[in-house]
Design a protein around this motif. Structure first.
Motif, PDB file in Angstrom:
ATOM      1  N   ARG A 141     -28.574   3.369 -61.169  1.00  0.00           N
ATOM      2  CA  ARG A 141     -29.876   2.923 -61.654  1.00  0.00           C
ATOM      3  C   ARG A 141     -30.325   1.737 -60.818  1.00  0.00           C
ATOM      4  N   ALA A 142     -31.619   1.637 -60.574  1.00  0.00           N
ATOM      5  CA  ALA A 142     -32.182   0.480 -59.870  1.00  0.00           C
ATOM      6  C   ALA A 142     -33.631   0.314 -60.300  1.00  0.00           C
ATOM      7  N   ASP A 143     -34.053  -0.913 -60.428  1.00  0.00           N
ATOM      8  CA  ASP A 143     -35.436  -1.199 -60.767  1.00  0.00           C
ATOM      9  C   ASP A 143     -36.326  -0.962 -59.553  1.00  0.00           C
ATOM     10  N   ARG A 144     -37.610  -0.815 -59.802  1.00  0.00           N
ATOM     11  CA  ARG A 144     -38.584  -0.691 -58.723  1.00  0.00           C
ATOM     12  C   ARG A 144     -38.594  -2.015 -57.962  1.00  0.00           C
ATOM     13  N   PRO A 145     -38.299  -1.970 -56.666  1.00  0.00           N
ATOM     14  CA  PRO A 145     -38.306  -3.231 -55.909  1.00  0.00           C
ATOM     15  C   PRO A 145     -39.731  -3.717 -55.676  1.00  0.00           C
ATOM     16  N   ALA A 146     -39.858  -5.011 -55.433  1.00  0.00           N
ATOM     17  CA  ALA A 146     -41.161  -5.540 -55.038  1.00  0.00           C
ATOM     18  C   ALA A 146     -41.495  -4.932 -53.685  1.00  0.00           C
ATOM     19  N   ALA A 147     -42.656  -4.353 -53.560  1.00  0.00           N
ATOM     20  CA  ALA A 147     -43.042  -3.698 -52.314  1.00  0.00           C
ATOM     21  C   ALA A 147     -43.380  -4.727 -51.253  1.00  0.00           C
ATOM     22  N   ALA A 148     -42.880  -4.490 -50.055  1.00  0.00           N
ATOM     23  CA  ALA A 148     -43.232  -5.322 -48.914  1.00  0.00           C
ATOM     24  C   ALA A 148     -44.697  -5.084 -48.574  1.00  0.00           C
ATOM     25  N   PRO A 149     -45.333  -6.035 -47.909  1.00  0.00           N
ATOM     26  CA  PRO A 149     -46.724  -5.817 -47.508  1.00  0.00           C
ATOM     27  C   PRO A 149     -46.850  -4.607 -46.592  1.00  0.00           C
ATOM     28  N   GLY A 150     -47.977  -3.961 -46.672  1.00  0.00           N
ATOM     29  CA  GLY A 150     -48.254  -2.820 -45.807  1.00  0.00           C
ATOM     30  C   GLY A 150     -49.327  -3.200 -44.810  1.00  0.00           C
ATOM     31  N   GLY A 151     -50.551  -2.812 -45.123  1.00  0.00           N
ATOM     32  CA  GLY A 151     -51.656  -3.141 -44.222  1.00  0.00           C
ATOM     33  C   GLY A 151     -51.415  -2.587 -42.840  1.00  0.00           C
ATOM     34  N   GLU A 152     -51.390  -3.449 -41.850  1.00  0.00           N
ATOM     35  CA  GLU A 152     -51.190  -3.017 -40.472  1.00  0.00           C
ATOM     36  C   GLU A 152     -49.742  -3.130 -40.019  1.00  0.00           C
ATOM     37  N   SER A 153     -48.825  -3.386 -40.953  1.00  0.00           N
ATOM     38  CA  SER A 153     -47.404  -3.444 -40.597  1.00  0.00           C
ATOM     39  C   SER A 153     -46.937  -2.065 -40.162  1.00  0.00           C
ATOM     40  N   PRO A 154     -46.138  -1.988 -39.094  1.00  0.00           N
ATOM     41  CA  PRO A 154     -45.659  -0.664 -38.671  1.00  0.00           C
ATOM     42  C   PRO A 154     -44.747  -0.055 -39.725  1.00  0.00           C
ATOM     43  N   GLN A 155     -44.815   1.281 -39.847  1.00  0.00           N
ATOM     44  CA  GLN A 155     -43.960   1.951 -40.813  1.00  0.00           C
ATOM     45  C   GLN A 155     -43.092   3.027 -40.187  1.00  0.00           C
ATOM     46  N   VAL A 156     -43.544   3.622 -39.086  1.00  0.00           N
ATOM     47  CA  VAL A 156     -42.792   4.702 -38.451  1.00  0.00           C
ATOM     48  C   VAL A 156     -42.890   4.553 -36.936  1.00  0.00           C
ATOM     49  N   ILE A 157     -41.774   4.806 -36.261  1.00  0.00           N
ATOM     50  CA  ILE A 157     -41.766   4.932 -34.807  1.00  0.00           C
ATOM     51  C   ILE A 157     -41.437   6.390 -34.516  1.00  0.00           C
ATOM     52  N   LEU A 158     -42.366   7.083 -33.864  1.00  0.00           N
ATOM     53  CA  LEU A 158     -42.165   8.498 -33.538  1.00  0.00           C
ATOM     54  C   LEU A 158     -41.944   8.638 -32.038  1.00  0.00           C
ATOM     55  N   TYR A 159     -40.813   9.181 -31.679  1.00  0.00           N
ATOM     56  CA  TYR A 159     -40.554   9.495 -30.279  1.00  0.00           C
ATOM     57  C   TYR A 159     -41.049  10.916 -30.026  1.00  0.00           C
ATOM     58  N   THR A 160     -41.713  11.088 -28.924  1.00  0.00           N
ATOM     59  CA  THR A 160     -42.229  12.405 -28.557  1.00  0.00           C
ATOM     60  C   THR A 160     -41.688  12.775 -27.185  1.00  0.00           C
ATOM     61  N   SER A 161     -41.969  13.972 -26.732  1.00  0.00           N
ATOM     62  CA  SER A 161     -41.492  14.405 -25.416  1.00  0.00           C
ATOM     63  C   SER A 161     -42.122  13.565 -24.317  1.00  0.00           C
ATOM     64  N   GLY A 162     -43.232  12.904 -24.582  1.00  0.00           N
ATOM     65  CA  GLY A 162     -43.887  12.082 -23.583  1.00  0.00           C
ATOM     66  C   GLY A 162     -43.525  10.605 -23.690  1.00  0.00           C
ATOM     67  N   THR A 163     -42.652  10.250 -24.636  1.00  0.00           N
ATOM     68  CA  THR A 163     -42.332   8.851 -24.870  1.00  0.00           C
ATOM     69  C   THR A 163     -41.727   8.189 -23.645  1.00  0.00           C
ATOM     70  N   THR A 164     -40.838   8.879 -22.945  1.00  0.00           N
ATOM     71  CA  THR A 164     -40.113   8.254 -21.847  1.00  0.00           C
ATOM     72  C   THR A 164     -40.558   8.730 -20.482  1.00  0.00           C
ATOM     73  N   GLY A 165     -41.500   9.632 -20.403  1.00  0.00           N
ATOM     74  CA  GLY A 165     -41.798  10.079 -19.062  1.00  0.00           C
ATOM     75  C   GLY A 165     -43.075  10.794 -18.937  1.00  0.00           C
TER      76      GLY A 165
END
Length: 165
Positions: A141-165
């Motif tokens: 069991r765990a309580d709902r944590p206080a949510a960190a700010p969102g807004g323009e904060s990054p949430q995901v880093i997606l690597y694609t086939s073009g990421t490195t080249g």
């Protein structure tokens, strides 16, 4: 439904809003097993996953990498990372160990949750766990944590086939 939390909310708060508004409605249906997971149950799982990530030292701005098949744990960790303000890094399990190693070195995750069959090179400062190892850390069991700010904060880093080249 809970009042719109506004532009500074993070993705994790979306699930909480749905759980408050329609707790018994299905959020997920697992095709392989037929399991139905309500919004309230999914939110409870996310809160517990967030608690487990916290015990591993994950805080806002840290990165959490996932090399998992499509399963409920993946979505739980997606929302849990968002709640904590961590940045999720979905990894393609079809990549070679060298390709995954590049992404791990480049993104510097605090935690990697990887399927047992996925080979990911070790990195100093990164903890690798199999799903069962992470599940062993998830409290009942765990309580709902206080949510960190969102807004323009990054949430995901997606690597694609073009990421490195």
């Amino acid at each position: 439904m809970r009042r719109d939390p506004g532009p500074e909310a993070n993705v994790g708060t979306w699930l909480a809003a749905h759980a408050d508004a329609r707790p018994d409605h299905p959020a997920l249906v697992v095709e392989a097993s037929g399991e139905r997971i309500s919004y309230a149950e999914l939110e409870a799982r996310v809160n517990r996953a967030a608690a487990a990530l916290s015990t591993l030292g994950v805080v806002a701005g840290d990165r959490v990498a996932l090399a998992l098949p499509s399963e409920p744990l993946y979505l739980e960790l997606y929302f849990a990372s968002a709640l904590l303000g961590a940045i999720l890094i979905p990894l393609n399990t079809r990549l070679t160990a060298a390709e995954l190693g590049f992404q791990i070195e480049d993104s510097e995750p605090r935690v990697v949750v990887r399927a047992a069959a996925t080979s990911i090179p070790e990195r100093a400062g990164t903890r690798q766990l199999a799903p069962d190892e992470l599940r062993a850390r998830i409290p009942e069991r765990a309580d709902r944590p206080a949510a960190a700010p969102g807004g323009e904060s990054p949430q995901v880093i997606l690597y694609t086939s073009g990421t490195t080249g």
